[in-house]
Design an enzyme around this catalytic site. Sequence first.
Site, PDB file in Angstrom:
ATOM      1  CE  LYS A  39       5.623   0.092  10.189  1.00  0.00           C
ATOM      2  NZ  LYS A  39       5.776  -0.449   8.853  1.00  0.00           N
ATOM      3  CD  GLU A  69      -2.646   1.309   0.039  1.00  0.00           C
ATOM      4  OE1 GLU A  69      -3.372   0.392  -0.368  1.00  0.00           O
ATOM      5  OE2 GLU A  69      -2.518   2.381  -0.593  1.00  0.00           O
ATOM      6  CG  PHE A  70       2.591   2.542  -2.876  1.00  0.00           C
ATOM      7  CD1 PHE A  70       3.947   2.491  -2.581  1.00  0.00           C
ATOM      8  CD2 PHE A  70       2.044   1.509  -3.614  1.00  0.00           C
ATOM      9  CE1 PHE A  70       4.743   1.445  -3.024  1.00  0.00           C
ATOM     10  CE2 PHE A  70       2.831   0.447  -4.069  1.00  0.00           C
ATOM     11  CZ  PHE A  70       4.181   0.420  -3.777  1.00  0.00           C
ATOM     12  CE  LYS A  96       0.976  12.197   5.961  1.00  0.00           C
ATOM     13  NZ  LYS A  96       1.222  11.662   4.658  1.00  0.00           N
ATOM     14  N   GLY A 100       8.916  11.683   9.963  1.00  0.00           N
ATOM     15  CA  GLY A 100       8.492  10.909  11.127  1.00  0.00           C
ATOM     16  C   GLY A 100       7.360  10.006  10.701  1.00  0.00           C
ATOM     17  CD  GLU A 155      -1.129   7.839   8.993  1.00  0.00           C
ATOM     18  OE1 GLU A 155      -1.072   8.786   9.781  1.00  0.00           O
ATOM     19  OE2 GLU A 155      -0.688   6.714   9.251  1.00  0.00           O
ATOM     20  CB  CYS A 213       5.304   4.575   6.971  1.00  0.00           C
ATOM     21  SG  CYS A 213       3.635   3.925   7.090  1.00  0.00           S
ATOM     22  NE  ARG A 230       0.698   5.188  14.075  1.00  0.00           N
ATOM     23  CZ  ARG A 230       0.149   4.253  13.302  1.00  0.00           C
ATOM     24  NH1 ARG A 230       0.358   2.975  13.565  1.00  0.00           N
ATOM     25  NH2 ARG A 230      -0.599   4.584  12.277  1.00  0.00           N
TER      26      ARG A 230
HETATM   27  P1  NAD Z   1      -2.501   0.675  12.557  1.00  0.00           P
HETATM   28  O1  NAD Z   1      -1.670   0.486  13.750  1.00  0.00           O
HETATM   29  O2  NAD Z   1      -3.265   1.938  12.370  1.00  0.00           O
HETATM   30  O3  NAD Z   1      -3.538  -0.524  12.426  1.00  0.00           O
HETATM   31  C1  NAD Z   1      -3.180  -1.857  12.573  1.00  0.00           C
HETATM   32  C2  NAD Z   1      -4.396  -2.611  13.108  1.00  0.00           C
HETATM   33  O4  NAD Z   1      -4.100  -4.000  13.115  1.00  0.00           O
HETATM   34  C3  NAD Z   1      -4.761  -2.226  14.540  1.00  0.00           C
HETATM   35  O5  NAD Z   1      -6.116  -1.833  14.600  1.00  0.00           O
HETATM   36  C4  NAD Z   1      -4.514  -3.512  15.338  1.00  0.00           C
HETATM   37  O6  NAD Z   1      -5.419  -3.666  16.403  1.00  0.00           O
HETATM   38  C5  NAD Z   1      -4.709  -4.558  14.263  1.00  0.00           C
HETATM   39  N1  NAD Z   1      -4.038  -5.830  14.556  1.00  0.00           N
HETATM   40  C6  NAD Z   1      -2.771  -6.015  14.970  1.00  0.00           C
HETATM   41  N2  NAD Z   1      -2.530  -7.337  15.112  1.00  0.00           N
HETATM   42  C7  NAD Z   1      -3.678  -7.973  14.778  1.00  0.00           C
HETATM   43  C8  NAD Z   1      -4.056  -9.328  14.718  1.00  0.00           C
HETATM   44  N3  NAD Z   1      -3.192 -10.307  15.039  1.00  0.00           N
HETATM   45  N4  NAD Z   1      -5.315  -9.628  14.336  1.00  0.00           N
HETATM   46  C9  NAD Z   1      -6.176  -8.661  14.006  1.00  0.00           C
HETATM   47  N5  NAD Z   1      -5.884  -7.359  14.046  1.00  0.00           N
HETATM   48  C10 NAD Z   1      -4.645  -7.021  14.423  1.00  0.00           C
HETATM   49  O7  NAD Z   1      -1.510   0.435  11.324  1.00  0.00           O
HETATM   50  P2  NAD Z   1      -1.606   1.072   9.866  1.00  0.00           P
HETATM   51  O8  NAD Z   1      -1.032   2.444   9.883  1.00  0.00           O
HETATM   52  O9  NAD Z   1      -2.948   0.828   9.291  1.00  0.00           O
HETATM   53  O10 NAD Z   1      -0.539   0.153   9.105  1.00  0.00           O
HETATM   54  C11 NAD Z   1      -0.821  -1.196   8.770  1.00  0.00           C
HETATM   55  C12 NAD Z   1       0.265  -1.674   7.828  1.00  0.00           C
HETATM   56  O11 NAD Z   1       0.233  -0.896   6.616  1.00  0.00           O
HETATM   57  C13 NAD Z   1       1.676  -1.497   8.380  1.00  0.00           C
HETATM   58  O12 NAD Z   1       2.482  -2.541   7.915  1.00  0.00           O
HETATM   59  C14 NAD Z   1       2.137  -0.179   7.772  1.00  0.00           C
HETATM   60  O13 NAD Z   1       3.528  -0.102   7.642  1.00  0.00           O
HETATM   61  C15 NAD Z   1       1.477  -0.263   6.405  1.00  0.00           C
HETATM   62  N6  NAD Z   1       1.226   1.048   5.770  1.00  0.00           N
HETATM   63  C16 NAD Z   1       0.785   2.088   6.521  1.00  0.00           C
HETATM   64  C17 NAD Z   1       0.535   3.306   5.899  1.00  0.00           C
HETATM   65  C18 NAD Z   1       0.082   4.494   6.701  1.00  0.00           C
HETATM   66  O14 NAD Z   1       0.158   5.612   6.179  1.00  0.00           O
HETATM   67  N7  NAD Z   1      -0.405   4.330   7.921  1.00  0.00           N
HETATM   68  C19 NAD Z   1       0.728   3.456   4.516  1.00  0.00           C
HETATM   69  C20 NAD Z   1       1.154   2.345   3.783  1.00  0.00           C
HETATM   70  C21 NAD Z   1       1.400   1.139   4.429  1.00  0.00           C
END
Ligand code: NAD
Length: 432
Positions: free
Chosen positions: A263, A151-152, A320, A257, A155, A260, A327
């Site tokens: 980490k 996913e790209f 941002k 920051g 937020e 993403c 985070r």
């Molecule tokens: P987030 O922390 O907002 O959400 C993750 C969710 O997963 C949480 O609600 C948590 O309760 C749930 N979860 C964790 N373990 C679980 C399990 N075993 N079973 C069911 N639910 C579970 O994270 P996010 O920002 O949505 O990111 C998710 C992934 O997408 C990460 O790998 C991140 O790097 C990637 N990503 C994030 C973004 C972004 O802008 N936030 C953009 C692209 C990719």
Amino acid sequence: MNISIIGAGYVGLVTGACFAELGNKVICADNDVKKISGLKKGLIPIYEPGLEELILNNLKNKRLKFTSSIGEAVKASEVIFIAVGTPALENGEADLTGIENVARSIAQNMDGYRLVVEKSTVPVETCAWVKKTIATYIRKSYKFDVVSNPEFLREGCAINDFTRPDRIVVGVESAKARRIMTNLYQPLNRPVLITNIKSAELIKHASNAFLATKISFINALARICDRVGADVKEVAQGMGLDNRIGRYFLDAGLGYGGSCFPKDLEAFITIAGKLGYDFKILKAVRDTNEEQRKFVLQKIKDALWIIKDKTIAVLGLAFKPNTDDLRNSPSIDLINALIGEGSKVRVYDPKAMGKAKKILKDVIFCNDSYQAAKGADCLIVATEWNEFKELDFIKLKKMLKRPLIIDGRNIYDLKLLKELGFTYIGVGRGNG
Ligand code: NAD
């Protein structure tokens, strides 16, 4: 199609709501029971422009459902997206516990063919592990495919990014998986790049690492600009007009920051190391970013001399604009450093105050920028929210004890602020 999304965070909720909007039947599952019971009542746990409306609409027309039972989601869907968090472990590695747990639950609840789509950001070769895990725990010899679909989205503009992405990357190893994924994304009418699974996994880490590199590059350049009296904004503009370079991600400031970049960079450095490659460029990118936060703190000290007992207003807490995500926010780090040195800190953010109250101690939370500025020895812009760009500077000047602005995001017109009688200090604007 019947789709489930496991992990109802930023990515999971946006993905789920957008697929529902496209006419699919979507179940979002999460092991956070409190979050799910709120979502069932229409309480959206994050601020993301347009998301609330999208979720509420699709809840109403029954195309979107929430559950805390992964089994229920797996049984009801042919396509299962994994969108759980993959935070960094102490050693920098990505914590893939959530991914493994979900893979096991999928295996234990499958009752026919499933397409498992790995959407969380993970190190290369994770899909191979997901496949092995499902094969180990599966109860009968049901067929399944695993694909990588990184996913790209960003937020703050996640819905637009999901529905109008520059590209959709899909790593597959079967014709069936390729067909299902192509059909799923077909309504978006955007370029779909089909690759092998390992390439798709690498594309995500490589893209984030490259963008972080651009930011650290311009921040390093800002240090030179400050020393010689050049303006990094002009330099970035001149560089960015070259199509081979592009203007995006050439904004000097407090550094990157969020949940993403830091980490993902760390995870990429670590997986590269495990594969026997010392990714020195990325180590320098990370170190430059860390230095940048200290560099801005030093600017504050250079301007105020002693910061103990000084009142400092900080505008912006989120990492941002257009999000309430704190985070790894540079602003929070800066505030904690200021408090550590004995400053009195007054803060304001348009959307992140609720979340900030849970993590920031010993600061004064204000209702707007002017209240934050009241009696402050200096005002720092830490997040480039639009509303900070449009402040009434005459009013602001009256509120401040001393008309000193440290623009940690270079959003202001340097000449204008000087004309209005402010001492203006940017990052790489050639003025301290
Ligand atoms: P987030 O922390 O907002 O959400 C993750 C969710 O997963 C949480 O609600 C948590 O309760 C749930 N979860 C964790 N373990 C679980 C399990 N075993 N079973 C069911 N639910 C579970 O994270 P996010 O920002 O949505 O990111 C998710 C992934 O997408 C990460 O790998 C991140 O790097 C990637 N990503 C994030 C973004 C972004 O802008 N936030 C953009 C692209 C990719």
